[in-house]
Each structure stands twice: as C-alpha cells, then as structure tokens.
Design an enzyme around this catalytic site. Sequence first.
Site, mmCIF file in Angstrom:
data_model
loop_
_atom_site.group_PDB
_atom_site.id
_atom_site.type_symbol
_atom_site.label_atom_id
_atom_site.label_comp_id
_atom_site.label_asym_id
_atom_site.label_seq_id
_atom_site.Cartn_x
_atom_site.Cartn_y
_atom_site.Cartn_z
ATOM 1 N N SER A 146 -45.296 -127.562 38.932
ATOM 2 C CA SER A 146 -44.951 -126.432 38.343
ATOM 3 C C SER A 146 -43.666 -125.940 39.218
ATOM 4 C CB SER A 146 -45.733 -125.566 37.817
ATOM 5 O OG SER A 146 -45.602 -124.513 37.020
ATOM 6 N N ASP A 222 -47.960 -129.292 27.210
ATOM 7 C CA ASP A 222 -47.699 -128.022 27.987
ATOM 8 C C ASP A 222 -47.108 -126.926 27.328
ATOM 9 O OD1 ASP A 222 -46.762 -126.378 30.211
ATOM 10 O OD2 ASP A 222 -46.682 -128.209 31.561
ATOM 11 N N HIS A 255 -51.035 -128.122 31.143
ATOM 12 C CA HIS A 255 -50.248 -127.618 32.548
ATOM 13 C C HIS A 255 -51.411 -127.705 33.486
ATOM 14 C CE1 HIS A 255 -46.757 -126.270 34.477
ATOM 15 N NE2 HIS A 255 -47.589 -125.122 34.846
#
Lengths: 278, 278
Positions: A146, A222, A255
Amino acid sequence: MERIEQHASFGGRQEVWKHVSATLGCDMRFGIYLPEAALRGQHCPVLYWLSGLTCTEQNFITKAGAQAHAARHGFIVVAPDTSPRGAQVADDAAYDLGQGAGFYLNAVQAPWAAHYRMHDYIAEELPALIEASFPTTDVRGIFGHSMGGHGALVTALRCPGRYRSVSAFSPIVAPSQVPWGEKAFSAYLGADTAAWRQWDATALVATAQERLPLLVDQGAGDEFLGTQLRPELLKAACERTAHPLELRIHPGYDHSYYFIASFLADHFAHHAAGFTGR
Amino acid sequence: MERIEQHASFGGRQEVWKHVSATLGCDMRFGIYLPEAALRGQHCPVLYWLSGLTCTEQNFITKAGAQAHAARHGFIVVAPDTSPRGAQVADDAAYDLGQGAGFYLNAVQAPWAAHYRMHDYIAEELPALIEASFPTTDVRGIFGHSMGGHGALVTALRCPGRYRSVSAFSPIVAPSQVPWGEKAFSAYLGADTAAWRQWDATALVATAQERLPLLVDQGAGDEFLGTQLRPELLKAACERTAHPLELRIHPGYDHSYYFIASFLADHFAHHAAGFTGR
C-alpha cells in the site's frame, strides 16, 4: 542502538531494535529477521519491507509469515516503522497524515520538514546502520504494501543501482492522482504538483534509467483498488516505455495481510531471482 | 449466526463468525479457515485450535501462518474464543482468571458456573454447529497453545473416539500442580482437589482408555517452562502407562507465536497422519 525484542523463529531470530535516527530526529524502531546463516556470521542479502498507513514495525513481523520464507532463502529482512515518532514530531489526527503516514518521502513544508525525511532514512541511514551492525552483503531488495508499496517502487526507481529487486503488494502507484497521495503530498511537498512527480512511481517510471523488473500483486476485492491504488496507471506508464512489469490481479483478495501472506512466497522468489541475476 | 469477517487466503477463505452460544449463555466468535475444496462444497476434516490466556479468536488466525498449511492439507481450521464474554459474564481484573481465561472446563463454583462451560462448548456445541453449517467430515483433530494446549490434551483425553489426533504447543500439562491452574481450578472447581484430576492432562493420561499419540512442542527458552508448564510431569505420567508421547524441547524458543509458527507445519503433518490412520 538497543535490542528490545528477540524471538527464535524458523531456526533464526526475529529481533526488534530501537535507535536514535539522526535523519529523522527521533527514536526509531525496526524489526529484523536474521536467518540461521546470519546468526553463524555468514553474510546475507537484505530485503527491506515498507509497511502501509497506520502500521509500525510490528505488523509485518507478526502477520505476514515472512520468517518461513526468509529462513528458506537465507535473507535478512528489515521492517522499519512508517514515520518518525514522538511527542516532538508533528502529527495530525487523521490516520493518513503525520505519524504512521510518512509516505517514504522528504517533506519540505512546515511543520513536517523538521522530521519527515523517511526517504533519506530508508534509502541511506537505515541501510548504513544495518550493514554496519549485522552480517550483510551489499545485495539489497525492497518491497512493501500500500503506502509501503509506493515507497518501495519510488525508492528503487529514485536510486538506480541501489537495489537488485523490487516488488509491491497493493501499492499506491500514482499518489499524485489519488486522494491519499494528494492529501499527503499537498501537506508534505506543497502545492507545486511538478515536485510531486519525483515521489510518484507512475511518473518516475517514464524516465527510469534502470529497467528493474517490477512485480506487483493486487487483490481484485481490495476496497481501495479503484480510488487509491489504480494499478492500471502504472501498467500504462510501463507499457509506454517498455518498462518490465508483472502485474497480477487476484480475484477475491482484499487489502489485508491475509492477501500478503498468500503471495509472499512468490515475492521472495522474485527477489531471490533478482539477487542472483536469474 | 452472522459472518463478521471474510478474507481470501491461500486459495481458500478465512472467516470470523458470531453466534449465540446456548451452552455459555452469551455471544461467541470463532475464526474458521475454509480451504478451496470446502468452498467448492467438498467435505473436509476439521482441526480445532484452542488459544492461550488473554487471547481471542484473532490471535491464531492473524499470527500463526496456519492458512498456508490448512490450504496444503485441505483442512478446515476452527479457532474459538478462550472464554465466555460480555457484560453479564463474571470476570476478574487479573489476566489469568475470568474472561480470556476459561481454561476449557465446566465451572461448578459461583459466580463462574453460570457461563463458564468451555468444555461443553468446545467438545459439544461448537463441533455440532460447525458440522451443521460447513462441509465437514466427521474427522476431527484438536490442538492448542499454553492454556489451550491444556485444553486440547484434556478435551481429547476426556472424549475417547471424538478426535483422531491431538497436539499442543507449550501446554499447561499439569494444572493441578502449577500456579495458573491452582488459581483457576480453585475458583472454577472449588477446593476439592480430587475434582481437579478430571481437568488435568497428566492425571487423565494415567487412566486413558484410548492411546491417542500426543505431540508436544516446548521452547526451552519459554519464561513459563519451569513454573507453569513443566512438561516433564506429562512425560513421567506417559512413561508410567506407556502412553505414546512425542515431547520435543526446542533450544532458544520462547512462549510466543514466533515459536508456534516455526513448528506448525509438523503439527499439521501429525494431524494429517492421525486423520488417515498412517
């Protein structure tokens, strides 16, 4: 430098260290996994993991299952914190700005510029410290998740020759074009968006001199995919300059660290290939 | 029953469910890993994991790296909470009594007897719920850590024929003889120590009718080894009745999930062997 945790793990040792960072002007912590070979004093390559928003050095070392892979490959794995920390360090009440949200750049705007120099910390101070303190080779790889996937891609692209390999899970590939990045870059870098390009993987890949192959894994489930991550922007940029990119979209994955753990073996294999020139 | 988390993981899915437990008189949560075969509706054997003091259903599913092994073997893995929970449930300020410290027994003393029936929950209600709600076979194994290692050994020894396999990490093998157990058993069971023997693996193994092989892993660097765990007591009891026990002492390893993760593959292999009669 002070060791504050140590745990035997897969024949090696997971440690956490605290040290005073001159670059950041505060105490910092990092996790380091030392495979059995390193405990015997054998010099090992080093993989740097950069975590995402809200994380500390703990998330990756407790949740990813990385030690099994590091032990198998004989890699040292270093997992730093995600920002400067402490009462004297500027902060913001939001989760996506300030402490826990350093974005792996060097801030130039007040009040952030005093401490927020995570790029210099990750690319210069921390590797120098690691290589002076542990039995390492000069072979380095970098990866992350991320915000840390953004950090890994940008750090590798900004420092040609420094890393043999790079990869990312669910990276913010184009921070200049998404809300997380626009907010952070406005605060840390200011309103001049031309300066943002130096901290944006999709922009940097357009002028990259080194053709380091990028491995990017992304979950199709995600929640941040369409708004914050947008891997298609990196894909298009790589296609324009024929920069090597393996972008894998995994149906159903989200995620979380459940996603990271599921595909981490492939990332270790990617870095092993980069380390040996295969 | 309500699903409150789901994450794709190693081709299968890690889920967390909440349900009303009639046995415990409160809402309970459990983690369940469903391998890809189970998602396709194929019936799979079930491994039950019992966690230690202070844990919830989260510790094992986030820290152990179990999903990789469960996916490889095609096992469903269920990780319940460690006690009844809620404002109406008796509690204690100490970490080793009350909520988070159910000790996998049926309490008979006030104020605990009203809700603290973790043995019946683990051995009866939860398996019935799992087997009615997910594609399972009737093949079951049970394992756990510390207080949960005690729980796994005691549950298997008390219920001959119910489990094909049992194993434990750093178990409290003789709670009747160590401070954690003495405190909990005094509160939950009362002062009559004869009643304690029914909840003590070292005592139960002396009269066990089923010779289920026990696999026990223990870190030699575990801070609780000499005071609370004392695996030599189980070893001596097994030797007296020739009960099969594989006790492995691992130099340097501590009481953490870093230890569990390091040897979890061997426990899955042990359960796989038990499941297939090898």
